[in-house]
Design a protein around this motif. Sequence first.
Motif, short mmCIF file in Angstrom:
data_model
loop_
_atom_site.label_atom_id
_atom_site.label_comp_id
_atom_site.label_asym_id
_atom_site.label_seq_id
_atom_site.Cartn_x
_atom_site.Cartn_y
_atom_site.Cartn_z
N ALA A 17 -9.02 -8.40 -5.16
CA ALA A 17 -9.31 -8.16 -3.64
C ALA A 17 -9.63 -6.64 -3.25
N PHE A 18 -9.42 -5.75 -3.86
CA PHE A 18 -9.47 -4.39 -3.46
C PHE A 18 -10.26 -3.49 -4.37
N GLU A 67 0.83 5.88 -4.93
CA GLU A 67 0.22 7.20 -4.33
C GLU A 67 0.28 8.35 -5.26
N ARG A 107 -7.87 3.85 -2.49
CA ARG A 107 -8.91 3.71 -1.31
C ARG A 107 -8.78 4.72 -0.28
N PRO A 108 -7.68 4.86 0.40
CA PRO A 108 -7.51 5.85 1.41
C PRO A 108 -7.60 7.16 0.81
N LEU A 109 -7.17 7.46 -0.32
CA LEU A 109 -7.18 8.77 -0.98
C LEU A 109 -8.78 9.20 -1.49
N GLY A 110 -9.60 8.26 -1.01
CA GLY A 110 -11.09 8.64 -1.38
C GLY A 110 -11.49 8.22 -2.63
N PHE A 120 -7.13 -4.25 5.40
CA PHE A 120 -6.29 -3.59 4.42
C PHE A 120 -4.83 -4.06 4.65
N ARG A 142 -3.37 -4.00 -8.47
CA ARG A 142 -3.69 -4.23 -7.05
C ARG A 142 -3.18 -3.46 -6.03
N LEU A 160 -3.19 10.87 3.43
CA LEU A 160 -4.78 10.78 3.61
C LEU A 160 -5.47 9.37 4.12
N HIS A 161 -6.30 9.37 4.65
CA HIS A 161 -7.10 8.13 5.03
C HIS A 161 -8.52 8.25 5.09
N ASP A 162 -9.17 8.22 3.88
CA ASP A 162 -10.59 8.28 3.81
C ASP A 162 -11.27 6.89 3.96
N HIS A 218 4.60 -8.37 1.28
CA HIS A 218 3.37 -8.09 0.05
C HIS A 218 3.32 -9.46 -0.78
N PHE A 227 -5.02 -0.40 -3.91
CA PHE A 227 -4.90 -0.37 -2.49
C PHE A 227 -4.42 1.05 -2.03
N ARG A 247 -4.07 -8.16 3.93
CA ARG A 247 -4.09 -8.75 2.34
C ARG A 247 -2.47 -8.93 2.03
N PRO A 248 -1.64 -7.94 2.29
CA PRO A 248 -0.40 -8.02 1.85
C PRO A 248 0.33 -9.19 2.80
N ARG A 299 -11.71 -1.83 8.61
CA ARG A 299 -11.19 -1.81 7.28
C ARG A 299 -9.57 -1.63 7.42
N ALA A 353 -14.80 -2.62 1.53
CA ALA A 353 -13.88 -2.34 0.41
C ALA A 353 -12.94 -3.49 0.19
N PHE A 354 -12.43 -4.02 1.38
CA PHE A 354 -11.14 -4.80 1.30
C PHE A 354 -11.51 -6.14 1.77
#
Lengths: 364, 364
Positions: free
Chosen positions: A39-40, A279, A20-23, B17, A13, B322-324, A323, A17, B20-21, B13, B39-40
């Motif tokens: 969930a993700f 990450e 996704r932000p890293l694409g 994001f 999870r 990064l946040h894509d 979390h 999580f 959830r936590p 989004r 996505a979330f």
Amino acid sequence: MRVGIVGGGQLGRMLAFAARPLGLEVTVLDASEDAPAAAFAPMIVGDFGDRGALGRLADASDVVTFDFENVPADAADWLEERVCVRPGPRALRVAQDRIAEKSLFTALDIPVAPYAAVDDTRSLTDALAVTGLPAVLKTRRLGYDGKGQCVVRSAEDAERARITLGGTDLILEGFVQFDREVSLVAARAIDGTVAAYPMVENLHRDGILHTTHAPAKPGRFDADASSFVAHLLDELDYVGVIALELFECADGLRANEFAPRVHNSGHWTIEGAVTSQFENHLRAITGMPLGETTALGPSAMVNFIGGMPDAAAIAAIPGAHLHDYGKTARPGRKLGHATVTAMTRDELATRVHALSKIADAASR
Amino acid sequence: MRVGIVGGGQLGRMLAFAARPLGLEVTVLDASEDAPAAAFAPMIVGDFGDRGALGRLADASDVVTFDFENVPADAADWLEERVCVRPGPRALRVAQDRIAEKSLFTALDIPVAPYAAVDDTRSLTDALAVTGLPAVLKTRRLGYDGKGQCVVRSAEDAERARITLGGTDLILEGFVQFDREVSLVAARAIDGTVAAYPMVENLHRDGILHTTHAPAKPGRFDADASSFVAHLLDELDYVGVIALELFECADGLRANEFAPRVHNSGHWTIEGAVTSQFENHLRAITGMPLGETTALGPSAMVNFIGGMPDAAAIAAIPGAHLHDYGKTARPGRKLGHATVTAMTRDELATRVHALSKIADAASR
């Protein structure tokens, strides 16, 4: 890039999580469609040995990784013939078998407690001569969170424990008189670059991690730990995040075990370090440069076991980050954690005290 | 607790994001099932004015909030009869209409540039007498990211701009000679507690936010900004995160506009502050105590507009995150951002330079 994750527990999870932000596109394989990672990320439902499900995961992924080391090694091999698998199956294979793990540590001059394989009464007697008493009898495979192990204080204890643990495929380990338990989480990139987080100190309760303090107060043998991890990573030609658990004793460190994956003692990195372990694992396996592993300040992580505390009570602690893994409560089950950050160690101590009290009141 | 979000763009989004936590269940209403928030969170697909869709969102939520201020205010009213809506519809209603917004600022003694409503040629002439030249003609409603506005330098310019912008329902604002653009993001809890983030400095390019530096270098009028936000929040009996954009001039601040939601100039708080704006918005609307808003150190956020840079290039910058948003590329569209943190302002400057270069090369 498409990442497949075998295992959709809280580690899967938190990987999804972070992805996704890293694409990155993520697909998760788990036996349950309600696994925490659902969930993700889209799920493929199937057992870890299910070739059909593994095949679908391979088709959906450019690289596959694990949130769980006890995936059947032949399944990992099968997967590796079809898709890039990081870390590779050898790391899983070694981590799955406490004898193989201890042998590898020994081959790399990483000190461990005395140990011997136990498969029957006779090998148990021989093993006791190696380890002395007290000792810990463990299953070679599939142990986690203190499950599958017994402390033994006499030869009679030992024989009873052997029968309890299944009689065969066991390991007897000398009891380590340690000053503290520490762990080192590190990432290795495809080009061999290693980025290690600061050493952390772990407190276990009933065999389950209760609290991690990050960074640990500097110890005399910290440099040894870094060198052990570096050797281990290089030997395994490892790509991704690894965690090495160590006992710090008066005369040096003893390696306990390693986890070929992101690790509970690295959860603090989400808020407490420049780049989280999740990450960095993703960066490593997708061929990106690793991120900085510096701690932003003192922090601590406390697990929620068996019961989740009230979110508002956690939110009332300054610097606390909740979390919730979205899991069904069950006694002894890890349901979530909170990391608390602070500017000073004194401030942190007050906050950790408040957090632990709430965690323990909710725990079952 | 169940949170409904009207709008599933990048703000929805990042709210989902963050939810959830915290153990919050989220449902998102958006016109597109492929919206970034999908996505979330589970989606309800429908227009923001669609009573059927709004009703399903109300049924699925204990509290409803917005990622977008231009939701029809009557839809928000309708929603409020069925479910708790935070912030309340009045904040949306005021933020949707530049005249109402400026009037409220003025009523609260928050200084603004001279302005006047423009609905025809005659009111334009009157308005020019109020504002002088140059001035900026804007639509009263639905403007964002520099859309729906023209700088005018002569009466002829002004009349041409009036026609271009639709002729009526406009506002003419005096041109502000500012030293810098700043914004203040703050959260207000149900009990009226306010937690404000440090002031940040914003650089716009072509009317779109390009870079935010957090915290801004201390300015002479910072205390005024805090007091403006506090008055605004109290007047609106606001619950949640708000952003106030200000011009810093030689003789004091001028309020430009406020956003009744999380804000692009607050994205740096994900990595740069103890608690992110997204978490604090959720804490506020669900009745949890607010989290600390302290900056962890200097940081900066750079938007990716029209094109996403290579993830590995961003990852190679130390301290970059990064946040894509997972959006389809389109010229001028915000597709993602990166926040870069550092230990010192000098270190930050080097990193922001590298980041901006990559962002600008990818931008379309």
